[in-house]
Design a protein around this motif. Structure first.
Motif, mmCIF file in Angstrom:
data_model
loop_
_atom_site.group_PDB
_atom_site.id
_atom_site.type_symbol
_atom_site.label_atom_id
_atom_site.label_comp_id
_atom_site.label_asym_id
_atom_site.label_seq_id
_atom_site.Cartn_x
_atom_site.Cartn_y
_atom_site.Cartn_z
ATOM 1 N N PRO A 109 -3.063 7.085 2.287
ATOM 2 C CA PRO A 109 -2.211 5.982 2.707
ATOM 3 C C PRO A 109 -2.758 5.223 2.186
ATOM 4 O O PRO A 109 -1.896 4.226 1.128
ATOM 5 C CB PRO A 109 -2.581 5.474 4.077
ATOM 6 N N TYR A 136 -1.813 0.569 -0.747
ATOM 7 C CA TYR A 136 -2.767 -0.274 -0.077
ATOM 8 C C TYR A 136 -2.062 -1.361 -1.402
ATOM 9 O O TYR A 136 -2.481 -1.226 -1.797
ATOM 10 C CB TYR A 136 -4.287 -0.404 0.007
ATOM 11 N N TYR A 196 2.798 13.092 2.907
ATOM 12 C CA TYR A 196 2.597 12.313 4.144
ATOM 13 C C TYR A 196 2.708 11.041 3.871
ATOM 14 O O TYR A 196 3.033 10.083 4.686
ATOM 15 C CB TYR A 196 1.922 12.924 4.953
ATOM 16 N N ALA A 197 2.104 10.833 2.456
ATOM 17 C CA ALA A 197 1.898 9.576 1.436
ATOM 18 C C ALA A 197 3.654 8.574 1.923
ATOM 19 O O ALA A 197 3.692 7.322 1.801
ATOM 20 C CB ALA A 197 0.938 9.129 1.321
ATOM 21 N N HIS A 235 5.671 8.899 4.541
ATOM 22 C CA HIS A 235 5.415 8.245 6.240
ATOM 23 C C HIS A 235 4.803 6.547 6.167
ATOM 24 O O HIS A 235 4.819 5.623 6.398
ATOM 25 C CB HIS A 235 4.541 9.374 7.304
ATOM 26 N N CYS A 236 3.498 6.482 5.668
ATOM 27 C CA CYS A 236 2.833 5.807 5.048
ATOM 28 C C CYS A 236 3.094 4.774 4.253
ATOM 29 O O CYS A 236 2.928 3.674 4.483
ATOM 30 C CB CYS A 236 1.681 6.502 4.124
ATOM 31 N N SER A 237 4.308 4.987 3.510
ATOM 32 C CA SER A 237 4.923 4.000 2.567
ATOM 33 C C SER A 237 6.139 3.174 3.746
ATOM 34 O O SER A 237 5.704 1.920 3.065
ATOM 35 C CB SER A 237 5.764 4.591 1.496
ATOM 36 N N ARG A 270 4.940 2.542 6.734
ATOM 37 C CA ARG A 270 4.407 1.360 7.668
ATOM 38 C C ARG A 270 3.590 0.500 6.913
ATOM 39 O O ARG A 270 3.370 -0.541 7.184
ATOM 40 C CB ARG A 270 2.639 2.567 8.600
ATOM 41 N N ALA A 271 3.385 0.752 5.269
ATOM 42 C CA ALA A 271 2.647 -0.230 4.667
ATOM 43 C C ALA A 271 3.570 -1.107 4.126
ATOM 44 O O ALA A 271 3.715 -1.987 3.869
ATOM 45 C CB ALA A 271 1.838 0.639 3.292
#
Length: 252
Positions: free
Chosen positions: A34, A38, A167-168, A171-173, A175-176
């Motif tokens: 993730p 950042y 996954y990054a 999903h994580c993109s 959320r960020a």
């Protein structure tokens, strides 16, 4: 052999550099996927060491498109290989332009190791029978390389690639940054890359099945055509040149 030697040397150097970036520096992308998003902002500066990796890989895949069409031996999967090179080059250029370079380094690291082991195995297959004799050391290296390649393909491309990179990005993109640009475009290309990884894994499974059932006794590349298989041209008809510099053998 020269084709495999060139690809082996490049893949080894490129993967070693990616491994250095992810495992030998402060970049946390491999252990913390993730983190690729950042502090992401449009137009952010690209670190020089990552920019160098992009220049190296972009140059190679730009050349690989031409090489697949006009230089390399034509194989059963050459069309898929050409599509792979195009998708990879588009991903490299667009991810650099959109500043998704952190993901790009992770994807390159997870893919290049299999190419290193594939070309290492093929080189030893070519070297084990030369000068009219069998070289046992190269035969053993080819067998070990084949096993390592099969394991690495499954582990890096079919397990870690979805677990870390997909996954990054999927999903994580969000959320960020919920409004992250080109979300569907990049994920569609990465999913296409995953589908091609699965397609080539079927060749690995087919190869393993033939070896275990005794249909094959020597290691060989199932993608390569047997030049003795295609029939020769009809009598009196001019022989047409094959693509990629292949030469037809005259049948007696």
């Amino acid at each position: 052999m020269p084709e495999s030697a060139w690809k082996f040397l490049f893949s080894l150097g490129a993967w070693s550099y990616s491994a250095y970036l992810l495992l030998g520096t402060d970049y946390p992308f491999f252990h913390d996927p993730p983190s690729v998003f950042y502090d992401w902002t449009p137009g952010m500066a690209v670190p020089r060491d990552i920019a160098a990796a992009y220049l190296l890989q972009g140059s190679f895949y730009g050349h690989a498109i031409y090489a697949t069409l006009y230089m390399d031996a034509w194989r059963r999967d050459s069309v898929v290989m050409l599509l792979h090179h195009v998708v990879t080059l588009v991903l490299l250029v667009s991810s650099y332009a959109c500043r998704y370079h952190n993901v790009g380094v992770l994807v390159l690291f997870l893919h290049d190791i299999s190419d290193v082991l594939l070309e290492f195995t093929k080189l030893n297959i070519y070297f084990k029978l030369r000068g009219g004799s069998y070289h046992r050391l190269h035969g053993l290296a080819a067998a070990m390389g084949c096993v390592s390649f099969s394991i690495s393909w499954f582990w890096f491309r079919l397990y870690w690639f979805p677990l870390k990179a997909l996954y990054a990005t999927s999903h994580c993109s969000l959320r960020a940054r919920p409004d992250i640009p080109f979300y569907f475009f990049f994920n569609a290309l990465l999913l296409a890359l995953a589908a091609m990884n699965l397609y080539w894994f079927l060749y690995i499974v087919a190869f393993a099945a033939k070896m275990l059932t005794g249909q094959m006794r020597e290691l060989s590349d199932l993608r390569e055509y047997d030049v003795a298989e295609p029939p020769g041209p009809a009598p009196g008809k001019a022989e047409e040149p094959l693509r990629n510099g292949l030469v037809k053998e005259k049948r007696l």
